[in-house]
Design a protein around this motif. Structure first.
Motif, PDB file in Angstrom:
ATOM      1  N   THR A 160       0.646  -1.022  -0.103  1.00 45.69           N
ATOM      2  CA  THR A 160      -0.159   0.074   0.177  1.00 45.69           C
ATOM      3  C   THR A 160       0.912   1.264   0.166  1.00 45.69           C
ATOM      4  OG1 THR A 160      -0.093   0.026   2.511  1.00 45.69           O
ATOM      5  CG2 THR A 160      -1.750  -1.197   1.303  1.00 45.69           C
ATOM      6  N   GLY A 161       0.356   2.282  -0.887  1.00 42.15           N
ATOM      7  CA  GLY A 161       1.422   3.454  -0.998  1.00 42.15           C
ATOM      8  C   GLY A 161       0.806   4.434   0.076  1.00 42.15           C
ATOM      9  N   PRO A 162       1.778   5.480   0.265  1.00 42.63           N
ATOM     10  CA  PRO A 162       1.237   6.520   1.130  1.00 42.63           C
ATOM     11  C   PRO A 162      -0.033   7.199   0.891  1.00 42.63           C
ATOM     12  CG  PRO A 162       3.448   7.076   0.368  1.00 42.63           C
ATOM     13  CD  PRO A 162       2.822   5.780  -0.500  1.00 42.63           C
ATOM     14  N   GLY A 163      -0.810   7.112   2.071  1.00 46.23           N
ATOM     15  CA  GLY A 163      -2.287   7.593   1.797  1.00 46.23           C
ATOM     16  C   GLY A 163      -3.038   6.803   1.052  1.00 46.23           C
ATOM     17  N   ALA A 164      -2.942   5.490   1.081  1.00 49.65           N
ATOM     18  CA  ALA A 164      -3.852   4.570   0.388  1.00 49.65           C
ATOM     19  C   ALA A 164      -4.426   3.743   1.411  1.00 49.65           C
ATOM     20  CB  ALA A 164      -3.094   3.378  -0.398  1.00 49.65           C
ATOM     21  N   THR A 165      -5.823   4.138   1.657  1.00 53.67           N
ATOM     22  CA  THR A 165      -6.454   3.794   2.929  1.00 53.67           C
ATOM     23  C   THR A 165      -7.732   2.773   2.534  1.00 53.67           C
ATOM     24  OG1 THR A 165      -8.020   5.668   3.082  1.00 53.67           O
ATOM     25  CG2 THR A 165      -6.049   5.677   4.327  1.00 53.67           C
ATOM     26  N   GLY A 166      -7.920   1.853   3.355  1.00 51.01           N
ATOM     27  CA  GLY A 166      -9.026   0.954   3.300  1.00 51.01           C
ATOM     28  C   GLY A 166      -8.671  -0.608   2.714  1.00 51.01           C
ATOM     29  N   TYR A 167      -7.367  -0.748   2.557  1.00 49.36           N
ATOM     30  CA  TYR A 167      -6.999  -1.895   2.169  1.00 49.36           C
ATOM     31  C   TYR A 167      -5.653  -2.423   2.728  1.00 49.36           C
ATOM     32  CZ  TYR A 167     -10.016  -1.109  -2.050  1.00 49.36           C
ATOM     33  OH  TYR A 167     -11.013  -0.500  -2.655  1.00 49.36           O
ATOM     34  N   ARG A 168      -5.663  -3.838   3.063  1.00 48.13           N
ATOM     35  CA  ARG A 168      -4.364  -4.358   3.663  1.00 48.13           C
ATOM     36  C   ARG A 168      -3.820  -5.181   2.771  1.00 48.13           C
ATOM     37  NH1 ARG A 168      -7.169  -6.985   8.775  1.00 48.13           N
ATOM     38  NH2 ARG A 168      -8.459  -7.852   7.053  1.00 48.13           N
ATOM     39  N   VAL A 169      -2.389  -5.593   2.850  1.00 47.94           N
ATOM     40  CA  VAL A 169      -1.683  -6.396   2.449  1.00 47.94           C
ATOM     41  C   VAL A 169      -2.448  -7.720   2.235  1.00 47.94           C
ATOM     42  CG1 VAL A 169       0.492  -7.686   2.061  1.00 47.94           C
ATOM     43  CG2 VAL A 169       0.727  -5.290   2.434  1.00 47.94           C
ATOM     44  N   GLY A 170      -2.776  -8.459   1.056  1.00 44.73           N
ATOM     45  CA  GLY A 170      -3.205  -9.685   1.338  1.00 44.73           C
ATOM     46  C   GLY A 170      -4.704  -9.832   0.737  1.00 44.73           C
ATOM     47  N   ASP A 171      -5.329  -8.489   0.744  1.00 42.53           N
ATOM     48  CA  ASP A 171      -6.633  -8.231   0.274  1.00 42.53           C
ATOM     49  C   ASP A 171      -6.772  -8.840  -1.007  1.00 42.53           C
ATOM     50  OD1 ASP A 171      -7.820  -7.368   2.616  1.00 42.53           O
ATOM     51  OD2 ASP A 171      -7.721  -5.318   2.165  1.00 42.53           O
ATOM     52  N   ARG A 172      -7.944  -9.546  -1.349  1.00 42.96           N
ATOM     53  CA  ARG A 172      -8.178  -9.905  -2.763  1.00 42.96           C
ATOM     54  C   ARG A 172      -9.124  -8.610  -3.276  1.00 42.96           C
ATOM     55  NH1 ARG A 172     -10.197 -15.184  -3.870  1.00 42.96           N
ATOM     56  NH2 ARG A 172     -12.280 -14.378  -3.941  1.00 42.96           N
ATOM     57  N   VAL A 173      -8.660  -8.251  -4.496  1.00 41.98           N
ATOM     58  CA  VAL A 173      -9.294  -7.013  -4.968  1.00 41.98           C
ATOM     59  C   VAL A 173      -9.394  -7.241  -6.701  1.00 41.98           C
ATOM     60  CG1 VAL A 173      -8.407  -5.514  -3.469  1.00 41.98           C
ATOM     61  CG2 VAL A 173      -6.804  -5.949  -5.488  1.00 41.98           C
ATOM     62  N   TRP A 174     -10.221  -6.558  -7.361  1.00 38.35           N
ATOM     63  CA  TRP A 174     -10.314  -6.508  -8.646  1.00 38.35           C
ATOM     64  C   TRP A 174     -10.499  -4.994  -9.053  1.00 38.35           C
ATOM     65  CZ3 TRP A 174     -15.374  -9.779 -10.076  1.00 38.35           C
ATOM     66  CH2 TRP A 174     -16.318  -9.246  -9.403  1.00 38.35           C
ATOM     67  N   GLY A 175     -10.179  -4.680 -10.370  1.00 32.90           N
ATOM     68  CA  GLY A 175     -10.272  -3.295 -10.675  1.00 32.90           C
ATOM     69  C   GLY A 175      -9.930  -3.050 -12.211  1.00 32.90           C
ATOM     70  N   LEU A 176      -9.766  -2.204 -12.622  1.00 27.62           N
ATOM     71  CA  LEU A 176      -9.405  -1.754 -14.070  1.00 27.62           C
ATOM     72  C   LEU A 176      -8.536  -0.337 -13.841  1.00 27.62           C
ATOM     73  CD1 LEU A 176     -10.721  -1.651 -17.128  1.00 27.62           C
ATOM     74  CD2 LEU A 176     -11.767   0.380 -16.652  1.00 27.62           C
ATOM     75  N   LEU A 177      -7.673  -0.463 -14.763  1.00 26.43           N
ATOM     76  CA  LEU A 177      -6.564   0.543 -14.808  1.00 26.43           C
ATOM     77  C   LEU A 177      -7.164   1.979 -15.375  1.00 26.43           C
ATOM     78  CD1 LEU A 177      -3.623  -0.992 -16.872  1.00 26.43           C
ATOM     79  CD2 LEU A 177      -3.834  -0.628 -14.154  1.00 26.43           C
ATOM     80  N   PRO A 178      -6.765   3.326 -14.941  1.00 26.70           N
ATOM     81  CA  PRO A 178      -7.118   4.361 -15.421  1.00 26.70           C
ATOM     82  C   PRO A 178      -7.472   4.552 -16.814  1.00 26.70           C
ATOM     83  CG  PRO A 178      -5.536   4.730 -13.692  1.00 26.70           C
ATOM     84  CD  PRO A 178      -5.563   3.273 -14.190  1.00 26.70           C
ATOM     85  N   ARG A 179      -8.258   5.435 -17.233  1.00 27.75           N
ATOM     86  CA  ARG A 179      -8.655   5.418 -18.652  1.00 27.75           C
ATOM     87  C   ARG A 179      -7.439   5.475 -19.795  1.00 27.75           C
ATOM     88  NH1 ARG A 179     -12.991   7.247 -21.173  1.00 27.75           N
ATOM     89  NH2 ARG A 179     -14.183   8.070 -19.055  1.00 27.75           N
ATOM     90  N   MET A 180      -7.652   4.718 -20.660  1.00 27.85           N
ATOM     91  CA  MET A 180      -6.546   4.756 -21.543  1.00 27.85           C
ATOM     92  C   MET A 180      -5.382   3.902 -21.265  1.00 27.85           C
ATOM     93  SD  MET A 180      -7.851   5.200 -24.724  1.00 27.85           S
ATOM     94  CE  MET A 180      -6.582   4.979 -25.536  1.00 27.85           C
TER      95      MET A 180
END
Length: 318
Positions: free
Chosen positions: A80-100
């Protein structure tokens, strides 16, 4: 992970057919402010990537190489980077890269927290890679078409990567679903919740009757499809095969009550959280055509170009 570390990634050094793709090595990212570093388990292959790789969007993508592929992803938080809240190492996630953004077909991806959510529990992350495209169907049906329970819905390309999620979600929202697909996939379309399923190659569009909502992932013959709309009907185009189609969409706003809408989705956290909820409630399940290793990403692109897809082609990274 240090910035000097290298990771495996899908690359290509020039526009062309699927054979230009190969597995190479690039510097691994680190999590910047507000970002997560995700260890990628799998990605899906999307139509926009085929167009980009073949050179159809070179005026946008430019001439610098190597280029990378992959837009969506499933995986685990590695950092997790500085200021990245709401997630912990090991959390299962899914998502999409920013536009283009392209490049998720790799061992690691750094992504803003606004582009991800926790993945559903009880689902394999490789299979789950078939589902991020479901955010497109949620937006199309719920937010653009404003589908109401009892309305008649036509999904064109109903067995494909986007279409199969549209069938499932339209059913979950109370729609009476008709699906158009290839003959060999009609059983799947019915299994996913369609009341009716027809072979697109053998069924005249005019024989299908009228619909309140049409979801089209093919991008052609929009005038013929629009004639199937009931008064006040809405058609959502998820792709276009020519600039002329864009003009047709704009004209539909000026003339008549049966309108054609087009959008290019850019889902963020809230929409992925909605997707997770649909899966956990049992309204949506992944449909995977084939899982390909990262080393054979070219085969995944080749298979999608060949058509007749049952769900999503997925590229396994781990």
């Amino acid at each position: 992970m240090g910035s000097a570390s290298l990771m495996r990634a899908a690359l290509y050094d020039g526009y062309g057919p699927p054979e230009v793709l190969y597995e190479g090595r690039v510097p691994a990212p680190t999590a910047g402010p507000g970002q997560l570093l995700v260890r990628v388990h799998a990605v899906s292959v999307n139509g926009g990537e085929l167009l980009l790789r073949s050179g159809g969007l070179r005026w946008v993508a430019g001439r610098s190489f190597p280029k990378r592929v992959g837009m969506d992803f499933t995986g685990e938080v590695a950092e997790t980077g500085p200021g990245a809240t709401g997630y912990r190492v090991g959390d299962r996630v899914w998502g999409l890269l920013p536009r283009m953004g392209f490049g998720s077909a790799a061992e690691y991806v750094a992504v803003p927290t606004r582009q991800v959510s926790l993945a559903p529990e009880g689902i394999d992350l490789v299979e789950a890679a078939a589902l991020p495209v479901g955010t497109t169907s949620i937006t199309a049906l719920r937010d653009k078409a404003r589908l109401r329970s009892g309305e008649r819905v036509l999904v064109r390309g109903a067995s494909g990567g986007v279409g199969n999620t549209a069938v499932q979600l339209a059913k979950a929202m109370g729609g009476r679903v008709t699906g158009l697909a290839s003959a060999r996939n009609l059983d799947l379309v019915r299994e996913l919740g369609a009341e009716e399923a027809f072979d697109y190659a053998a069924t005249p569009l005019a024989d299908l009757g009228r619909f309140d909502v049409i979801v089209d992932s093919a991008g052609s013959d929009l005038p013929a499809l629009r004639r199937l709309l009931a008064p006040g009907g809405r058609m959502i185009g998820l792709s276009f095969d020519s600039a002329a189609m864009v003009g047709y969409v704009l004209a539909s706003y000026a003339f008549g009550s049966r309108r054609v809408r087009f959008f290019s989705g850019q889902p963020r956290h809230a929409l992925f959280a909605d997707l997770t909820r649909y899966v956990e409630e049992g309204a949506l399940r992944p449909v995977v055509d084939t899982v390909h290793p990262l080393s054979d990403v070219a085969a995944a692109h080749r298979a999608l170009e060949a058509g007749g897809v049952r769900g999503k082609h997925v590229v396994r990274v781990v």
